[in-house]
Scaffold this motif. Structure first.
Motif, PDB file in Angstrom:
ATOM      1  N   ALA A   5      30.338 -11.966  43.601  1.00  0.00           N
ATOM      2  CA  ALA A   5      28.947 -12.405  43.696  1.00  0.00           C
ATOM      3  C   ALA A   5      28.421 -12.250  45.122  1.00  0.00           C
ATOM      4  CB  ALA A   5      28.822 -13.851  43.253  1.00  0.00           C
ATOM      5  N   TYR A   6      27.104 -12.167  45.221  1.00  0.00           N
ATOM      6  CA  TYR A   6      26.465 -12.026  46.519  1.00  0.00           C
ATOM      7  C   TYR A   6      25.633 -13.262  46.843  1.00  0.00           C
ATOM      8  CZ  TYR A   6      22.078 -10.903  44.055  1.00  0.00           C
ATOM      9  OH  TYR A   6      20.968 -10.955  43.251  1.00  0.00           O
ATOM     10  N   ILE A   7      25.303 -13.403  48.121  1.00  0.00           N
ATOM     11  CA  ILE A   7      24.428 -14.477  48.579  1.00  0.00           C
ATOM     12  C   ILE A   7      23.164 -13.848  49.138  1.00  0.00           C
ATOM     13  CG2 ILE A   7      25.668 -14.549  50.782  1.00  0.00           C
ATOM     14  CD1 ILE A   7      24.805 -17.465  51.047  1.00  0.00           C
ATOM     15  N   SER A   8      22.004 -14.329  48.694  1.00  0.00           N
ATOM     16  CA  SER A   8      20.721 -13.816  49.142  1.00  0.00           C
ATOM     17  C   SER A   8      20.052 -14.846  50.052  1.00  0.00           C
ATOM     18  CB  SER A   8      19.813 -13.528  47.933  1.00  0.00           C
ATOM     19  OG  SER A   8      18.550 -13.056  48.355  1.00  0.00           O
ATOM     20  N   VAL A   9      19.581 -14.389  51.196  1.00  0.00           N
ATOM     21  CA  VAL A   9      18.898 -15.285  52.138  1.00  0.00           C
ATOM     22  C   VAL A   9      17.510 -14.721  52.436  1.00  0.00           C
ATOM     23  CG1 VAL A   9      20.997 -16.187  53.184  1.00  0.00           C
ATOM     24  CG2 VAL A   9      19.971 -14.121  54.111  1.00  0.00           C
ATOM     25  N   ASN A  10      16.554 -15.613  52.601  1.00  0.00           N
ATOM     26  CA  ASN A  10      15.160 -15.219  52.815  1.00  0.00           C
ATOM     27  C   ASN A  10      14.867 -14.978  54.288  1.00  0.00           C
ATOM     28  OD1 ASN A  10      14.099 -15.552  50.026  1.00  0.00           O
ATOM     29  ND2 ASN A  10      14.739 -17.664  50.362  1.00  0.00           N
ATOM     30  N   ALA A  11      14.018 -13.989  54.535  1.00  0.00           N
ATOM     31  CA  ALA A  11      13.592 -13.699  55.912  1.00  0.00           C
ATOM     32  C   ALA A  11      12.202 -13.085  55.890  1.00  0.00           C
ATOM     33  CB  ALA A  11      14.576 -12.748  56.586  1.00  0.00           C
ATOM     34  N   SER A  12      11.389 -13.465  56.850  1.00  0.00           N
ATOM     35  CA  SER A  12      10.056 -12.882  56.980  1.00  0.00           C
ATOM     36  C   SER A  12      10.158 -11.559  57.729  1.00  0.00           C
ATOM     37  CB  SER A  12       9.137 -13.833  57.751  1.00  0.00           C
ATOM     38  OG  SER A  12       9.548 -13.917  59.105  1.00  0.00           O
ATOM     39  N   PRO A  13       9.160 -10.686  57.572  1.00  0.00           N
ATOM     40  CA  PRO A  13       9.171  -9.428  58.334  1.00  0.00           C
ATOM     41  C   PRO A  13       9.256  -9.647  59.837  1.00  0.00           C
ATOM     42  CG  PRO A  13       7.566  -9.293  56.567  1.00  0.00           C
ATOM     43  CD  PRO A  13       8.053 -10.717  56.597  1.00  0.00           C
TER      44      PRO A  13
END
Length: 418
Positions: free
Chosen positions: A253-261
């Motif tokens: 499984a993978y982990i997704s993290v949020n980031a702004s441009p």
């Protein structure tokens, strides 16, 4: 407005400067006052550090040796002695007053006609002074002129007080955000992402939570951090918190993290990811404002691709438009929940989702549907060709520490429950 304005910030945090005031507006007030009174100089001064007077704004056509930022002992200024009652507010000729003649500025400038009123805040506290003067005497100046000065001074004082309140609030936010970053006050929750065909878990999206999550959304924290220039720092702290909380090492499984441009283009994410080699990471690009420099964003993402896959959030809504998708060539497209909701009953939503799936296949990307809440939505998304999904139908976001147990029940190649 009192001593509370001087906020003590954590080590390393820089206080916000008193530059939020509408400079142009106050400069226009000074110019209008000076022009109306026929004076050569108009200025706003403030009292600082207990015993000094600093010029904040100056309007004049003269080449003066002092300007905004100039400070002097307050006892050397007309303003202070007028406030203390040693000199009158209206001085038609400084030579008429022995006390005024003794002040160094009287001869140096020189000072002839001088009109001054204190700038008081709404609680009565004296902030500074509002002043007009000329180098020569003017015995035609009247109390009516003083009334004009008082009116303009009152307007300038109200604007200054509004800005003081704004600065005080900004400093409070700045201190709060610095404390959260320094003290590790970000908790990581994770929402499972499922394969819609097999229903096995393939990954998680990491979401930040703060101590007041029951009263305010995390988005509010990031908005406030951006408003005081701490957006990058808070985002990076949240990303690091999410990666540190990753309990999926060793699984498929993978982990997704949020980031702004903006954070992506800083280059800090690529540097951070080097410390988490071997992890299956997705950087999920979120955007709530138009991207102004796609070339810079593409270059920054190219460096990140050495360590992680790229996903684009909110596809089908907001700013995630065609150019965004074509230029960035993401690995994953996240179907916005506004398209997912009630998609089984809405032909327009179905048509839009089909178009996105078709586009994703053409560029070699997969589609993840957000906000799945019932079996009917799930079945329609599968029929349309969406590969993956997340939402309350599967699970709400849960503490990162509870994910291994969730995977033990729902995951293929799952990590062991802890």
């Amino acid at each position: 407005m009192n001593g509370d304005l001087h906020v003590a910030l954590p080590d390393g945090a820089q206080p916000l400067r008193f530059e939020a005031i509408e400079n142009d507006s106050i400069q226009r007030i000074l110019k209008a006052t000076r022009t109306h009174l026929g004076a050569e100089i108009a200025f706003v001064g403030r009292y600082i550090d207990g015993d000094r007077r600093e010029l904040m704004y100056v309007d004049t056509e003269l080449d003066l040796p002092m300007g905004p930022g100039f400070s002097e002992p307050r006892e050397e200024s007309f303003c202070w002695h007028i406030l203390e009652g040693r000199l009158p507010e209206l001085i038609r000729d400084a030579a008429d007053h022995e006390f005024a003649k003794a002040l160094p500025i009287t001869e140096m400038l020189p000072v002839g006609c001088h009109l001054n009123v204190p700038l008081r805040l709404s609680n009565g506290e004296v902030f500074g002074s509002f002043c007009c003067l000329s180098r020569t005497a003017d015995r035609s100046v009247s109390e009516r002129d003083m009334d004009v000065l008082r009116a303009f001074g009152k307007l300038a004082g109200e604007m200054i007080e509004t800005s003081l309140v704004r600065d005080e609030e900004a400093n409070r936010l700045d201190r709060k955000i610095c404390d959260v970053i320094a003290e590790g006050g970000i908790s990581t929750y994770q929402q499972p992402i499922h394969d819609l065909s097999s229903l096995r878990v393939v990954g998680v999206e990491s979401l930040s939570r703060f101590e007041d999550a029951d009263r305010r959304s995390p988005e509010k924290w990031f908005e406030e951090a951006k408003s005081v220039g701490r957006g990058l720092e808070l985002e990076l702290a949240a990303i690091k918190s999410a990666l540190d909380a990753d309990s999926l090492a060793g699984s498929e499984a993978y982990i997704s993290v949020n980031a702004s441009p903006e954070t992506v283009m800083s280059g800090e994410i690529a540097r951070l990811l080097r410390h988490y080699s071997g992890r299956k990471v997705v950087i999920e690009l979120t955007e709530h404002e138009q991207v102004s420099d796609f070339a810079a964003l593409r270059d920054a993402l190219a460096e990140i691709r050495q360590h992680a896959r790229i996903a684009v959030d909110d596809v089908g809504a907001g700013y995630a438009g065609l150019r965004y998708l074509v230029d960035l060539a993401p690995d994953l497209l996240k179907l916005d929940m506004s398209l997912t909701r009630e998609i089984h009953t809405d032909l327009a939503r179905q048509a839009m989702a089909k178009a996105i799936v078709h586009f994703a296949k053409a560029i070699g990307a997969d589609v993840i549907a957000e906000g799945i809440e019932n079996a009917q939505e799930l079945e329609m998304l599968k029929e349309i060709g969406v590969s993956y999904g997340q939402g309350y139908y599967f699970s709400k976001p849960i503490p990162a520490g509870d994910i291994p147990a969730y995977f033990a029940v729902h995951g293929h190649n799952a990590v062991a429950a802890s």
